[in-house]
Scaffold this active site. Structure first.
Site: not given
Ligand code: MRU
Length: 363
Positions: A60, A101, A249, A260
């Site tokens: 994120a 996204r 996120d 995630k």
């Molecule tokens: O699909 P992604 O790899 O962008 O998902 C990322 C995550 O879910 C992370 O856990 C979240 O962004 C926190 S990152 C500090």
């Protein structure tokens, strides 16, 4: 272009993941780690849009910073247009980046912030607008690192000596401008001398845990074990986990948190066995416009992420796939949300609203 992957910052090792140099954006290509460490070079805002969609950059906070520099690249691309065309093209570029996204709100937050700088400076020459946008993107970049360090310091206060920590996905230097959120807390605990061990979920389907978190942990010699996602419940039940620590996120006012896919499942098991479950995220991950997780749009990604591993088919042709990239953990399952402003606890709505910035710009 040569980069030091590991550079000393604040007396600790940090990984340089994003750099804006010579009017180009260099992103450590997360699709290639740990096999190769290469940079994906963005010369246009369309390259940044592609890098975010294809996950050359992910996490994120990192996609927020990348999008901010995407707006700077757009200003470079359209600088020679007449003023009205420059404005129109810039608004279109912001729209494209904003939508690259759907789930992580840091992306929208960063683009709104850049667009405000653009709109506040329309009376300037396009070259000067470019400079103002570049300053703002640099500021977002610098703030992110500083915020992560604060999150890490607050987070370290809830990490016991000899803690066994379970984490999911990648929340480290790669997902931010450096240090990380949940993995930043892990770093802080390790560098403050705590004898910790980290269990990292592999995180199917994109394997951010196996490829990225494991890579960061190995680079820094933090004691750790990689597990398949389905081993996590057994570890929690067997009393082998003191603390679950993950990123976010998007966080709603009632504390519901999108992260995630697989995070929700961990929270249910942690709650069943009385294991503390913490989120670590900057306040830019809070969406003050939404009451609950029901309002969070969950990205669905391609079937190929599930039917193939590293380009090799593992499922039969013709099988239908459901591939949500995120899930929502209810606020009630969350022990605390570690932010740069302190650790939020229940009641979330009341405590989160105290952090609401006075001037939140609506999209
Ligand atoms: O699909 P992604 O790899 O962008 O998902 C990322 C995550 O879910 C992370 O856990 C979240 O962004 C926190 S990152 C500090």
């Amino acid at each position: 272009m040569h980069f030091n992957l590991l550079s000393k910052g604040d007396g600790i090792l940090m990984i340089k993941t994003i750099e804006f140099k010579d009017e180009k954006l260099y992103l450590l290509d997360q699709r290639k780690i740990p096999i190769e460490t290469e940079f994906f070079v963005c010369k246009t805002f369309q390259d940044v849009d592609f890098a975010i969609k294809d996950m050359a950059v992910r996490g994120a906070p990192a996609i927020g910073v990348a999008a901010a520099y995407g707006v700077v690249l757009a200003a470079g691309q359209f600088m020679k247009c007449d003023k009205q065309e420059f404005i129109n093209r810039m608004h279109e570029a912001c729209e494209v980046l904003y939508n690259s996204r759907p789930t992580a709100v840091n992306l929208m937050w960063a683009v709104k912030r850049m667009r405000k700088v653009l709109d506040d400076n329309l009376s300037l020459e396009t070259r000067q607008i470019y400079e103002r946008l570049k300053e703002e993107a640099d500021e977002i970049f610098k703030e992110d690192f500083a915020l992560n360090k604060k999150i890490a310091e607050f987070g370290n206060t809830i990490v016991p000596q000899k803690a066994s920590i379970l984490t999911h996905c990648n929340t480290g230097a790669l997902a931010t401008t450096g240090y990380g959120t949940a993995l930043g807390v892990v770093r802080e605990a390790f560098y403050s001398g705590k004898d910790i061990i980290v269990y990292a979920d592999e995180t199917r389907p994109r394997l951010q845990g196996a490829r990225l978190t494991a890579w960061e942990l190995v680079q820094e010699g933090i004691p750790s074990k990689l597990i398949v996602d389905s081993a996590a419940a057994t570890l929690i039940r067997d009393g082998k986990i003191d603390l679950v620590l993950v990123g976010a996120d998007r966080i709603a006012l009632n504390g519901d948190t999108a992260n995630k896919i697989g995070t929700f499942m961990l929270s249910v098991v942690a709650k069943a066995y009385g294991v503390p479950f913490y989120i670590a995220a900057p306040t830019s991950t809070i969406d003050f416009d939404i009451e609950s997780g029901k309002e969070i749009k969950i990205e669905e990604r391609s079937a190929e992420e599930v039917t193939h591993i590293s380009g090799v088919r593992i499922a039969p042709e013709g099988i239908d796939v459901y591939n949500p990239a995120f899930d929502v953990t209810p606020g009630e399952n969350i022990t605390g949300i570690i932010t740069e402003k302190g650790i939020l606890t229940k009641p979330y709505r009341e405590n989160i609203l105290k952090l609401k910035p006075k001037s939140i710009q609506k999209s």
